[in-house]
Design a protein around this motif. Sequence first.
Motif, mmCIF file in Angstrom:
data_model
loop_
_atom_site.group_PDB
_atom_site.id
_atom_site.type_symbol
_atom_site.label_atom_id
_atom_site.label_comp_id
_atom_site.label_asym_id
_atom_site.label_seq_id
_atom_site.Cartn_x
_atom_site.Cartn_y
_atom_site.Cartn_z
ATOM 1 N N LEU A 20 43.818 79.989 47.900
ATOM 2 C CA LEU A 20 42.999 81.194 48.073
ATOM 3 C C LEU A 20 41.627 81.012 47.423
ATOM 4 O O LEU A 20 41.027 81.967 46.939
ATOM 5 N N ARG A 21 41.130 79.794 47.447
ATOM 6 C CA ARG A 21 39.822 79.515 46.865
ATOM 7 C C ARG A 21 38.699 79.990 47.778
ATOM 8 O O ARG A 21 38.840 80.014 48.998
ATOM 9 N N GLY A 22 37.583 80.370 47.161
ATOM 10 C CA GLY A 22 36.397 80.756 47.917
ATOM 11 C C GLY A 22 36.419 82.174 48.446
ATOM 12 O O GLY A 22 35.664 82.500 49.365
ATOM 13 N N ASN A 23 37.253 83.032 47.856
ATOM 14 C CA ASN A 23 37.328 84.430 48.286
ATOM 15 C C ASN A 23 36.642 85.353 47.276
ATOM 16 O O ASN A 23 36.459 85.007 46.106
ATOM 17 N N TRP A 24 36.300 86.557 47.736
ATOM 18 C CA TRP A 24 35.750 87.587 46.857
ATOM 19 C C TRP A 24 36.892 88.501 46.428
ATOM 20 O O TRP A 24 37.603 89.050 47.253
ATOM 21 N N TRP A 25 37.048 88.670 45.112
ATOM 22 C CA TRP A 25 38.153 89.434 44.543
ATOM 23 C C TRP A 25 37.715 90.785 43.991
ATOM 24 O O TRP A 25 38.507 91.486 43.358
ATOM 25 N N GLY A 26 36.466 91.136 44.171
ATOM 26 C CA GLY A 26 35.958 92.384 43.619
ATOM 27 C C GLY A 26 35.386 92.238 42.224
ATOM 28 O O GLY A 26 34.927 93.220 41.630
ATOM 29 N N THR A 27 35.387 91.014 41.687
ATOM 30 C CA THR A 27 34.847 90.756 40.363
ATOM 31 C C THR A 27 34.522 89.269 40.251
ATOM 32 O O THR A 27 35.023 88.458 41.040
ATOM 33 N N THR A 28 33.706 88.917 39.263
ATOM 34 C CA THR A 28 33.442 87.507 38.976
ATOM 35 C C THR A 28 34.079 87.105 37.651
ATOM 36 O O THR A 28 33.772 86.041 37.105
ATOM 37 N N ASP A 29 34.972 87.921 37.143
ATOM 38 C CA ASP A 29 35.668 87.655 35.886
ATOM 39 C C ASP A 29 36.948 86.880 36.190
ATOM 40 O O ASP A 29 37.923 87.447 36.690
ATOM 41 N N ALA A 30 36.967 85.573 35.878
ATOM 42 C CA ALA A 30 38.117 84.735 36.207
ATOM 43 C C ALA A 30 39.377 85.198 35.502
ATOM 44 O O ALA A 30 40.488 85.155 36.077
ATOM 45 N N GLU A 31 39.253 85.660 34.275
ATOM 46 C CA GLU A 31 40.435 86.132 33.545
ATOM 47 C C GLU A 31 41.011 87.375 34.200
ATOM 48 O O GLU A 31 42.236 87.542 34.272
ATOM 49 N N GLN A 32 40.143 88.243 34.678
ATOM 50 C CA GLN A 32 40.623 89.449 35.365
ATOM 51 C C GLN A 32 41.346 89.082 36.656
ATOM 52 O O GLN A 32 42.419 89.609 36.956
ATOM 53 N N ILE A 33 40.771 88.171 37.438
ATOM 54 C CA ILE A 33 41.423 87.736 38.675
ATOM 55 C C ILE A 33 42.799 87.151 38.364
ATOM 56 O O ILE A 33 43.782 87.435 39.063
ATOM 57 N N ALA A 34 42.882 86.341 37.311
ATOM 58 C CA ALA A 34 44.152 85.721 36.951
ATOM 59 C C ALA A 34 45.220 86.768 36.639
ATOM 60 O O ALA A 34 46.407 86.563 36.944
ATOM 61 N N THR A 35 44.835 87.889 36.053
ATOM 62 C CA THR A 35 45.820 88.929 35.750
ATOM 63 C C THR A 35 46.322 89.621 37.012
ATOM 64 O O THR A 35 47.387 90.238 36.993
ATOM 65 N N TRP A 36 45.555 89.532 38.089
ATOM 66 C CA TRP A 36 45.963 90.144 39.356
ATOM 67 C C TRP A 36 46.865 89.223 40.179
ATOM 68 O O TRP A 36 47.295 89.589 41.272
ATOM 69 N N ILE A 37 47.115 88.016 39.686
ATOM 70 C CA ILE A 37 47.931 87.032 40.405
ATOM 71 C C ILE A 37 49.207 86.749 39.606
ATOM 72 O O ILE A 37 49.137 86.338 38.442
ATOM 73 N N ILE A 38 50.356 86.961 40.222
ATOM 74 C CA ILE A 38 51.644 86.674 39.589
ATOM 75 C C ILE A 38 52.205 85.410 40.228
ATOM 76 O O ILE A 38 52.594 85.422 41.401
ATOM 77 N N ASP A 39 52.227 84.296 39.478
ATOM 78 C CA ASP A 39 52.694 83.020 40.023
ATOM 79 C C ASP A 39 53.378 82.213 38.933
ATOM 80 O O ASP A 39 53.849 82.770 37.928
ATOM 81 N N VAL A 40 53.434 80.883 39.073
ATOM 82 C CA VAL A 40 54.127 80.036 38.106
ATOM 83 C C VAL A 40 53.518 80.143 36.707
ATOM 84 O O VAL A 40 54.203 79.886 35.695
ATOM 85 N N ASN A 41 52.273 80.514 36.609
ATOM 86 C CA ASN A 41 51.645 80.660 35.307
ATOM 87 C C ASN A 41 52.186 81.850 34.521
ATOM 88 O O ASN A 41 51.996 81.933 33.304
ATOM 89 N N ASP A 42 52.874 82.760 35.236
ATOM 90 C CA ASP A 42 53.477 83.915 34.577
ATOM 91 C C ASP A 42 54.985 83.745 34.388
ATOM 92 O O ASP A 42 55.576 84.351 33.497
ATOM 93 N N ASP A 43 55.601 82.938 35.263
ATOM 94 C CA ASP A 43 57.058 82.766 35.244
ATOM 95 C C ASP A 43 57.379 81.424 35.893
ATOM 96 O O ASP A 43 57.119 81.230 37.080
ATOM 97 N N ALA A 44 57.950 80.498 35.111
ATOM 98 C CA ALA A 44 58.212 79.143 35.617
ATOM 99 C C ALA A 44 59.125 79.129 36.830
ATOM 100 O O ALA A 44 59.069 78.201 37.653
ATOM 101 N N GLU A 45 59.967 80.141 37.017
ATOM 102 C CA GLU A 45 60.886 80.175 38.159
ATOM 103 C C GLU A 45 60.179 80.472 39.471
ATOM 104 O O GLU A 45 60.753 80.308 40.543
ATOM 105 N N ARG A 46 58.949 80.884 39.388
ATOM 106 C CA ARG A 46 58.198 81.125 40.633
ATOM 107 C C ARG A 46 57.702 79.814 41.234
ATOM 108 O O ARG A 46 57.395 79.765 42.423
ATOM 109 N N ILE A 47 57.588 78.776 40.458
ATOM 110 C CA ILE A 47 57.289 77.365 40.748
ATOM 111 C C ILE A 47 55.990 77.107 41.508
ATOM 112 O O ILE A 47 55.438 76.020 41.430
ATOM 113 N N HIS A 48 55.470 78.080 42.267
ATOM 114 C CA HIS A 48 54.247 77.854 43.034
ATOM 115 C C HIS A 48 53.044 78.477 42.333
ATOM 116 O O HIS A 48 53.114 79.580 41.802
ATOM 117 N N GLU A 49 51.927 77.757 42.395
ATOM 118 C CA GLU A 49 50.688 78.237 41.796
ATOM 119 C C GLU A 49 49.708 78.666 42.875
ATOM 120 O O GLU A 49 49.591 78.027 43.918
#
Length: 279
Positions: free
Chosen positions: A221-250
């Motif tokens: 999902l690279r190169g998209n507009w997320w409504g902000t330029t704050d990378a940390e904020q965008i990361a909080t809106w994404i639930i993936d392997v970085n939040d739970d190892a059992e999700r396995i996909h990033e």
Amino acid sequence: EYAFAPNGIAMDIYVSGVRIENLTVESVAEGVVLAGTAYVRDMRVVGCYTGVTVWSPDRVLIEDCLVEDSRDLGLGCWRPAKGGVFRQLVFVGDTTDVLFSNVDSVEVLDCVMDPETYVQFQSSSVASVRRCSIRGGLTVTGGSSVELRNNTIGPDFALGVQVTGSHIWGTGNQLLGGQQGTLSFNSRATAALSSNRILNVGPPSVYVYKDVIPADGPIDLRGNWWGTTDAEQIATWIIDVNDDAERIHEVLFEPYAENPVSEKPSSMGGLKSRFRSRN
């Protein structure tokens, strides 16, 4: 073959080269069934159990039609359907859903689906959806591959776009979210979406379900507009392997667009008004 009913006409068409124009089908079980080459234009299908059914392995073009208040499906397109074009269709009313199952090279263009209409591609369908307004949500399942280009999807369903064991790709979409999220990925689903607007309306923008087998490709999902330029904020809106190892996909989201992606002009309101004027 024509079957007549007290409140309307049901048409089962099993010959090629049929042209249907300026027709109203109302209050029957199956509105129109197409199993051969057909051109359909300016048709209204109202209050049927199933509005339009397409089985044709040959080219079908359906355009400038209204499907309203179906009790099961507004449009069902099934194998061996191939190469069908569905252009400038309007779907309104309860349970007027749209289903494509195991179809090949189908194009859905400039269509309007009201909040009650849910769109699904399943069973290895291959399709392109372009310049549509899909307010009730979109699901892609069962090994399907769907191009999404210049559509507006959401925000009137639980999840804007749900992808299960399938692949989506494309640009120029306005992904407006849903009550539970904007995009979800399950069962080795993959994506290649760039130059879209992926907006957050409270729940996660992207939700990756737990999985046990790695996917064949990334959720890119690279190169998209997320409504902000704050990378940390965008990361909080994404639930993936970085939040739970059992999700396995990033989910890959950097680099991201630093300005809103240009929004394509839409004529959806004009399309719907043409049909309102005929009532």
